[in-house]
Write an enzyme that holds these catalytic residues in place. Structure first.
Site, PDB file in Angstrom:
ATOM      1  N   ILE A 164       0.825  -1.216   0.000  1.00 18.62           N
ATOM      2  CA  ILE A 164       0.000   0.000   0.000  1.00 18.62           C
ATOM      3  C   ILE A 164       0.853   1.257   0.000  1.00 18.62           C
ATOM      4  CG2 ILE A 164      -1.999  -1.053   1.091  1.00 18.62           C
ATOM      5  CD1 ILE A 164      -1.060  -0.018   3.766  1.00 18.62           C
ATOM      6  N   GLY A 165       2.170   1.104   0.023  1.00 23.47           N
ATOM      7  CA  GLY A 165       3.043   2.276  -0.018  1.00 23.47           C
ATOM      8  C   GLY A 165       4.502   1.900  -0.068  1.00 23.47           C
ATOM      9  N   GLY A 196       8.536   3.830   0.148  1.00 25.00           N
ATOM     10  CA  GLY A 196       9.290   5.045   0.433  1.00 25.00           C
ATOM     11  C   GLY A 196      10.761   4.741   0.567  1.00 25.00           C
ATOM     12  N   GLY A 197      11.517   5.779   0.916  1.00 20.88           N
ATOM     13  CA  GLY A 197      12.959   5.605   1.037  1.00 20.88           C
ATOM     14  C   GLY A 197      13.369   4.769   2.223  1.00 20.88           C
ATOM     15  N   GLY A 215      11.285   2.088   3.523  1.00 20.12           N
ATOM     16  CA  GLY A 215      10.658   0.779   3.612  1.00 20.12           C
ATOM     17  C   GLY A 215       9.427   0.656   2.749  1.00 20.12           C
ATOM     18  N   VAL A 230       5.380  -0.625   2.777  1.00 21.95           N
ATOM     19  CA  VAL A 230       4.251  -0.798   3.692  1.00 21.95           C
ATOM     20  C   VAL A 230       3.253  -1.775   3.081  1.00 21.95           C
ATOM     21  CG1 VAL A 230       2.443   0.348   5.020  1.00 21.95           C
ATOM     22  CG2 VAL A 230       4.568   1.560   4.506  1.00 21.95           C
ATOM     23  N   LYS A 245       5.050  -1.983   8.170  1.00 25.00           N
ATOM     24  CA  LYS A 245       6.147  -1.286   7.494  1.00 25.00           C
ATOM     25  C   LYS A 245       7.421  -2.119   7.632  1.00 25.00           C
ATOM     26  CE  LYS A 245       8.858   2.975   7.512  1.00 25.00           C
ATOM     27  NZ  LYS A 245       9.127   4.236   8.234  1.00 25.00           N
ATOM     28  N   ASP A 297      10.274  14.874   8.891  1.00 24.78           N
ATOM     29  CA  ASP A 297       9.913  14.455   7.536  1.00 24.78           C
ATOM     30  C   ASP A 297       8.417  14.688   7.303  1.00 24.78           C
ATOM     31  OD1 ASP A 297      10.455  13.571   4.975  1.00 24.78           O
ATOM     32  OD2 ASP A 297      10.167  11.457   5.457  1.00 24.78           O
TER      33      ASP A 297
END
Length: 427
Positions: A119-120, A122-123, A125, A127, A141, A240
């Site tokens: 579902i996601g 990023g830098g 990890g 998710v 995550k 962040d």
């Protein structure tokens, strides 16, 4: 001798048949009577014992008298005490770090980290959506592990920062997994995507995020950050803050997520020096140039995020003309040229009132002040966004808008909050 033997051997029967002084009864009748009495007594005694045992069994089955020995009772009591202590320890663990999940449990919840459950990304990890044994839905995550030492550091920092945090505008930590080289965090699942998706995704000609919803989201983010900065000791600096780290539920309530970069800042410190981390376009100038981090860095990032909510534009967008690539510079230029109404996202069907728009623009400008000392606290920002009379307070100061053409430079009167804002106003 023979006659004598016969006489003694046959003399017993006459004795039994002889009459006794007791009512003239014969001896064998009296003996028989006592035998009957003895047998009857024994039988009655046996029946009494059986009835007593039956009563005890009935009472035992109803839970009043346990039919166990003293030793068994002590063993059961000891087992209950051990269970109570174990449960107490588990509850203490939940209050702090959350539940510790095994790698097997997490794998089962995410179906072996199936691609369809992502579902996601990023830098720090990937998710996954997961379903636990109790049917609760979570977000797992999985921290990237290219550098094992760094992954452990990020994991430890994130869990320490949010393990004990409970706030309606912060994503809650359910538990974690630390097994071998694996470092994973298990969060509550928020079911309506990220703010980034709703602002920059394909939502059609009219955005579902009305102006009122956007301001509601902004206030929620501000309250969550205010709690991190002013409601905890040591305070937590997120570092962040960005639209992809803001989750939304079905009622458009904002929840700040992803504390993988969070830093703890004790009351005795005004800042910490750290390796510059964050997302390009959101990082404050002083943090980017010096590495000196404090809550003012989050305030700057919030200002950029508020600009994003107002305009629907990304902080850096290379697809736009050179003068509009950098959101901050374009935003300041438009305000300086008195074209603030043109900043509003064209996908917003019903435009905000001039009063509401002015309030949001002024908050943005205060948050991105180059002088970190002049930026407001997050608790003050909550009050600014919620107070209808904010733009018209009597106490003013001047904000200089830089990085705009000299002929367009102007000064804007921006009010301070009229009072100190207590934490209860932003919880």
């Amino acid at each position: 001798m023979a006659a004598s033997g016969n006489s003694s051997g046959g003399g017993l029967l006459p004795e039994l048949t002889q009459r006794t002084p007791i009512l003239g009864l014969k001896l064998y009748l009296i003996i028989l009577f006592f035998i009957v009495i003895l047998v009857s007594t024994l039988l009655i005694f046996f029946i009494c014992i059986m009835k007593r045992r039956m009563r005890m069994r009935v009472k035992h089955s109803s839970g009043t008298i346990p039919l166990v020995s003293k030793e068994e009772s002590e063993m059961k009591s000891g087992e209950k005490e051990r269970r109570r202590r174990r449960k107490s320890e588990e509850e203490k663990e939940k209050i702090g770090w959350g539940r510790r999940y095994s790698l097997k449990e997490v794998e089962e919840a995410t179906r072996g980290f199936e691609e369809g459950n992502v579902i996601g990304k990023g830098g720090y990890g990937i998710v996954y959506r997961g379903i636990l044994h109790d049917a609760s839905v979570v977000a797992v995550k999985n921290l990237l592990n290219n550098n094992k030492g760094q992954a452990e550091k990020e994991f430890k920092g994130e869990v320490e920062a949010i393990g004990k945090v409970r706030h309606k505008h912060l994503v809650g930590l359910v538990g974690y997994c630390a097994e071998g080289a694996q470092r994973m965090l298990v969060y509550e699942y928020i079911d309506n995507g990220t703010l980034e998706q709703w602002l920059h995704g394909d939502v059609g000609p009219v955005s579902p995020l009305t102006w009122d919803i956007r301001m509601k989201v902004a206030v929620g983010i501000a309250k969550g950050l205010a709690y991190l900065h002013e409601g905890l000791e040591p305070k937590v600096v997120h570092r962040d803050v960005k639209s992809s780290n803001i989750l939304l539920d079905k009622k458009w309530n904002a929840k700040v997520s992803d504390f993988g970069l969070a830093k703890l800042l004790g009351s005795e410190k005004s800042y910490v020096t750290t390796r510059v981390m964050g997302t390009f376009g959101y990082v404050s100038p002083e943090y980017a140039s010096t590495g000196m981090l404090n809550e003012g860095s989050d305030v700057y990032s919030f200002g950029i995020l508020l600009m994003e909510l107002i305009t629907g534009r990304s902080p850096i967008d290379y697809s736009r003309p050179p003068a509009e690539m950098n959101l901050v510079n374009w935003f300041k230029g438009m305000v300086a040229s008195r074209r603030g109404d043109e900043l509003v996202d064209p996908l917003i069907e019903i435009k905000p009132s001039p009063r509401s728009l002015k309030r949001a623009l002024l908050v943005c400008l205060r948050c991105i002040d180059l002088d970190v000392i002049k930026r407001p606290k997050m608790g003050q920002i909550v009050h600014m966004l919620e107070a209808d009379d904010f733009p018209y307070r009597s106490k003013h100061r001047t904000i200089e808008i830089d990085h705009v053409p000299s002929h367009a430079a102007v000064s804007i009167k921006v009010p301070y909050p009229a009072r100190h804002v207590e934490p209860s106003s932003w919880r």
